[in-house]
Design a protein around this motif. Structure first.
Motif, PDB file in Angstrom:
ATOM      1  N   TYR A 210      79.749   6.659 -77.600  1.00 52.86           N
ATOM      2  CA  TYR A 210      78.720   7.696 -76.980  1.00 52.86           C
ATOM      3  C   TYR A 210      79.028   8.780 -76.783  1.00 52.86           C
ATOM      4  O   TYR A 210      78.481   9.788 -76.975  1.00 52.86           O
TER       5      TYR A 210
ATOM      6  N   ASP B 251      74.242   8.707 -72.000  1.00 51.49           N
ATOM      7  CA  ASP B 251      74.039   7.246 -72.140  1.00 51.49           C
ATOM      8  C   ASP B 251      75.532   6.868 -71.875  1.00 51.49           C
ATOM      9  O   ASP B 251      75.540   5.650 -71.260  1.00 51.49           O
TER      10      ASP B 251
ATOM     11  N   SER C 264      74.781   3.753 -83.594  1.00 53.39           N
ATOM     12  CA  SER C 264      73.957   2.507 -84.197  1.00 53.39           C
ATOM     13  C   SER C 264      74.674   1.376 -84.275  1.00 53.39           C
ATOM     14  O   SER C 264      74.126   0.301 -84.065  1.00 53.39           O
TER      15      SER C 264
ATOM     16  N   MET D  51      82.343   1.194 -76.334  1.00 51.52           N
ATOM     17  CA  MET D  51      81.049   1.731 -76.398  1.00 51.52           C
ATOM     18  C   MET D  51      80.844   3.050 -75.681  1.00 51.52           C
ATOM     19  O   MET D  51      80.211   3.991 -76.151  1.00 51.52           O
TER      20      MET D  51
ATOM     21  N   SER E  52      77.758   0.522 -83.739  1.00 54.61           N
ATOM     22  CA  SER E  52      78.215   0.106 -82.464  1.00 54.61           C
ATOM     23  C   SER E  52      77.242  -0.724 -81.414  1.00 54.61           C
ATOM     24  O   SER E  52      77.818  -1.750 -80.963  1.00 54.61           O
ATOM     25  N   GLU E  53      75.923  -0.292 -81.251  1.00 55.82           N
ATOM     26  CA  GLU E  53      75.180  -0.918 -80.666  1.00 55.82           C
ATOM     27  C   GLU E  53      74.781  -2.535 -81.373  1.00 55.82           C
ATOM     28  O   GLU E  53      74.338  -3.277 -80.609  1.00 55.82           O
ATOM     29  N   GLU E  54      74.871  -2.412 -82.689  1.00 57.69           N
ATOM     30  CA  GLU E  54      74.381  -3.725 -83.167  1.00 57.69           C
ATOM     31  C   GLU E  54      75.503  -4.670 -83.104  1.00 57.69           C
ATOM     32  O   GLU E  54      75.382  -5.803 -82.896  1.00 57.69           O
TER      33      GLU E  54
ATOM     34  N   MET F   6      77.442  -4.985 -80.432  1.00 57.31           N
ATOM     35  CA  MET F   6      77.191  -5.264 -79.098  1.00 57.31           C
ATOM     36  C   MET F   6      76.210  -6.259 -78.909  1.00 57.31           C
ATOM     37  O   MET F   6      76.357  -7.393 -78.097  1.00 57.31           O
TER      38      MET F   6
END
Length: 804
Positions: free
Chosen positions: A673, A681, A645, A669, A647-649, A651
């Motif tokens: 995953y 993903d 989560s 990323m 890591s996605e933020e 990005m």
């Protein structure tokens, strides 16, 4: 200080040669003796500038104009100085100094009249710097002159101010080095002099004599109070007993300081920046990126430019610089430059502006200005103009244009220098055209111009940036074979060459060779060696070099600290990197963006994503803008901890900041995953990466091989491994080690050895990670001994792999 006059010792004088029968004990007629002004007694003995309690020697020298004066008692000399100091408190008994310019106009005549007014106590040496220094020493009481240039006054004015004197213009107003008149004094007689010098100066103003500034750079701050005696001058303008006592007391206070207090004293430096603003800097904090101790501001490859902060651009040069920096249309730039009259001072302005553009690394404006000079203007280009163009084209990797300019230089019968050849070499190396670089060396040898250290160092620098280690070593050996004298820069470049090719012991060998011939290492050399060990995570060796650098008298800068932090980061010791970071701050060395990036990376490698996040936030709090690399390191830290989560933020922050994620960020990323077990993903992201320009790199497949191997999907892992060769990529040590690791987890020792043999046959040699994985596959002592023997036989540095 004392004022001495040459006075005859008798009323009778003679111009005839000395008689041979002159008595040895008496001076010949007409001999001059030094008499102190403050001592009017006829019994005053002649003096010399040496105080001694010894009696004067009996021997005399009759063949010279005056006999030896001999030493005098110290108390008498001190009395003379005290009397002279009292005399210097009044203009009538002061020794004054002036000078005269070349223009015989009203200002010159006014100064002649002032000279007549003070003629009983005026002298003229002809050097403003020497005259002002004499005022600072107390030998003379004051100095004035009209129309001195800034370079005539700057040093002398500083000396007088530091000595506790006073500096103004001749009309009494505040002074800058760009003014056209100056009056310096010991401060005691300054007011009296202004009363007599000021009115004639005002009359000159009424006559229209120009007293404006010679020139004033934009944003120059030169405000200074009218009279500003220094609170604690470095020395006094008069010498007497109480002054000596005061100096002794100050020395006692200084000696009472502790050793640490002396070390921690900071001396601020001063310089004038490119905007003409007087600034100060902390000598401990200045970095080599800014020039290192304010050196290196001049352009390295250019004739006739001083390697320092000056020259200050004239108003016209500044206008030219501002215009070409803002205007992007080359046609408009050329049209505007066409309107400039072809005068010598305008030529200097244009070249100065071009060099300033080079210092700012603005290549396109350099090309616009210098091409106008070569192809369109009425000016005759000189060598520095051609060198600027070759350098600019070389950095833009436009080799054909760089060669064209070189041919134009030859056609114009302009003789190339070693700087020209060095720039050509750098251009070829940056573009990877090594055979053409060799052509430059061959041409120099055909023209019987032996390549100097400057040329070879430029060649090595280009090879270093191109990562051509073998060629760099060949050039270095050729340099020694041809007996070209190597210097500190040569050895520093070679240490960097070996360091970046992960050969720290070879870098150490070069360093020892450097010391053996007596070549002194500088801070760049030590930092390069620390970096060489840091890339391999050899903390102890990096620390030894760091300590040796300090023992050699070099104070570590931010680059040296960063290199040591990198060593701890690569070795997996984030606490050590954090301690070095704290030490750097404690020693007054301000961390830069790279320092924070290394700290984030150190925590990320150890899986401490919260600490990495804190370091990233501190970077932003310090007002430093995070770059793509900063975000990528943070993303990698969260990916290794499986924090998808966050890591996605990160990005999303990249996209919000207008930064396009590169392959490194996407690989991080993928890793996030994979570690979180979200293989679907991961595979969707991989499919999207295949559609991008450039596609996946070897790091992408390393992630896939590692994730599939950890998850036990050996078929998918093998498919990902085969895809490496299918895409034209070469498997590296990480790829092979990850593949071996998948079978090591299943204790399939035989399969691990098979893959290891394939790895060696492919020309990829094991590292410490490979050794650990092979050892993990072993089930008994016999297999451990077998793996140890195999790896040691394949890797020359393998002995260090098993000291774990």
């Amino acid at each position: 200080m004392a004022r001495y006059l040459l006075a005859p010792t008798s009323a009778t004088t003679s111009s005839s040669p000395l008689s041979k029968d002159v008595a040895k004990g008496s001076p010949p007629p007409g001999t001059l003796r030094l008499c102190a002004l403050g001592s009017r007694s006829s019994k005053a003995r002649p003096i010399m500038a040496v105080a001694s309690e010894q009696s004067a020697p009996a021997a005399k020298y009759p063949k010279v104009a005056a006999p030896t004066t001999g030493p005098i008692p110290a108390d008498e000399l001190l009395g003379v100085i005290q009397e002279a100091a009292k005399a210097g408190a009044d203009v009538e008994q002061s020794l004054l100094v002036t000078g005269f310019g070349y223009d015989h106009d009203d200002a010159w005549m006014t100064n002649i009249n002032l000279f007549k007014e003070f003629t009983d106590g005026v002298r003229r040496l002809g050097s403003a710097a020497a005259d002002m220094s004499h005022v600072g020493l107390g030998i003379t009481e004051a100095y004035w002159e009209y129309r001195l240039k800034p370079w005539d006054m700057a040093a002398g004015v500083l000396i007088v101010e530091e000595a506790g004197g006073v500096v103004t213009r001749m009309d009494g107003e505040e002074f800058t080095v760009f003014d056209r008149s100056v009056l310096v004094s010991n401060g005691v007689v300054h007011g009296q002099l202004l009363d007599r010098i000021g009115p004639p100066t005002e009359e000159l103003k009424k006559k229209g004599i120009d007293f404006s500034l010679w020139f004033k750079p934009d944003k120059l701050r030169a405000e200074a109070p009218l009279y500003y005696p220094v609170a604690k001058p470095r020395w006094k303008l008069c010498v007497c007993k109480n002054v000596l006592q005061e100096a002794a007391s100050r020395d006692g206070e200084m000696n009472s300081y502790s050793h640490n207090e002396k070390i921690n004293q900071k001396r601020e430096g001063a310089y004038i920046d490119k905007d003409g603003v007087a600034r100060t800097f902390d000598r401990k904090k200045i970095s080599r990126k800014r020039g290192g101790a304010m050196r290196g501001r001049g352009w390295k490859y250019g004739s006739g430019f001083v390697d320092g902060v000056f020259p200050v651009l004239s108003p016209m040069a500044q206008d030219i610089l501002d215009f070409v920096q803002k205007e992007t249309d080359v046609a408009k730039i050329w049209e505007s430059l066409d309107k400039i009259p072809p005068a010598h001072n305008l030529w200097d302005d244009i070249i100065n502006a071009a060099v300033q553009l080079r210092l700012n690394r603005q290549l396109d404006p350099i090309i616009s200005v210098c091409e106008w000079i070569v192809y369109r203007s009425s000016f005759r280009p000189d060598l520095i103009c051609y060198n600027l163009l070759i350098d600019a084209y070389g950095q833009k990797r436009q080799l054909n244009k760089a060669e064209s300019i070189y041919m134009t230089l030859l056609e114009a019968q302009c003789v190339p220098t070693e700087d020209t050849y060095a720039l050509l070499l750098r251009a070829y190396c940056n573009a990877g055209s090594l055979h053409r670089a060799e052509g430059v060396i061959s041409e120099m040898q055909e023209n019987r111009i032996p390549p100097s250290a400057t040329v070879y160092n430029a060649y090595l620098d280009g090879l270093l940036k191109a990562r051509c280690t073998e060629k760099a070593v060949e050039v270095y050996q050729r340099m020694k074979k041809e007996r070209c004298r190597t210097n500190t820069e040569t050895y520093t470049l070679m240490i960097n060459v070996y360091g970046k090719s992960n050969q720290p012991m070879s870098a150490m060998k070069i360093f020892n060779e450097m010391k053996s011939i007596g070549c002194k290492a500088n801070i760049c050399t030590y930092t390069a060696l620390v970096n060489a060990f840091a890339r391999e995570g050899l903390c102890e060796k990096a620390e030894e070099v760091f300590e040796e650098m300090q023992q050699a008298g070099h104070e570590p800068d931010v680059y040296a600290y960063n290199a040591l932090m990198e060593a701890y980061s690569r070795a997996g010791f984030p606490q050590g990197a954090s301690e070095i970071f704290s030490l750097m701050q404690h020693m007054g060395c301000e961390p830069d963006r790279a320092s924070y990036n290394i700290l984030v990376d150190a925590y990320g490698r150890a899986g401490l994503h919260q600490e990495a996040e804190a370091a990233f936030e501190e970077l932003k709090q310090q007002g430093i803008r995070p770059t793509m690399k900063s975000h990528m390191l943070l993303l990698s830290a969260h990916a290794k901890s499986g924090n998808v989560s966050r890591s996605e933020e990160v990005m999303a922050q990249l996209h919000k900041s207008g930064l396009k994620p590169d392959t490194f960020a996407l690989n991080a990323m993928l890793n996030a995953y994979g570690r979180a077990g979200r293989l679907d993903d991961m595979e969707r992201l991989f499919a999207a990466m295949e559609k991008r320009d450039g596609g996946p790199d070897i790091g992408t497949y390393n992630v896939l091989v590692n994730v599939y191997g950890r998850a036990g999907y050996l078929d998918r892992m093998e498919a990902a491994f085969r895809a490496v060769a299918a895409r034209g990529l070469a498997a590296d040590v990480v790829t092979w080690t990850s593949r071996i690791g998948a079978y090591a987890r299943k204790k399939d020792y035989a399969r691990c050895l098979e893959i290891f043999e394939e790895m060696v046959d492919a020309g990829c040699y094991p590292d410490a990670g490979t050794a650990k994985v092979l050892l993990a596959a072993c089930s008994d002592e016999r297999q451990v001994e077998q793996v140890t023997a195999i790896v040691r036989s394949m890797h020359k540095d393998a002995k260090t792999l098993f000291t774990i």
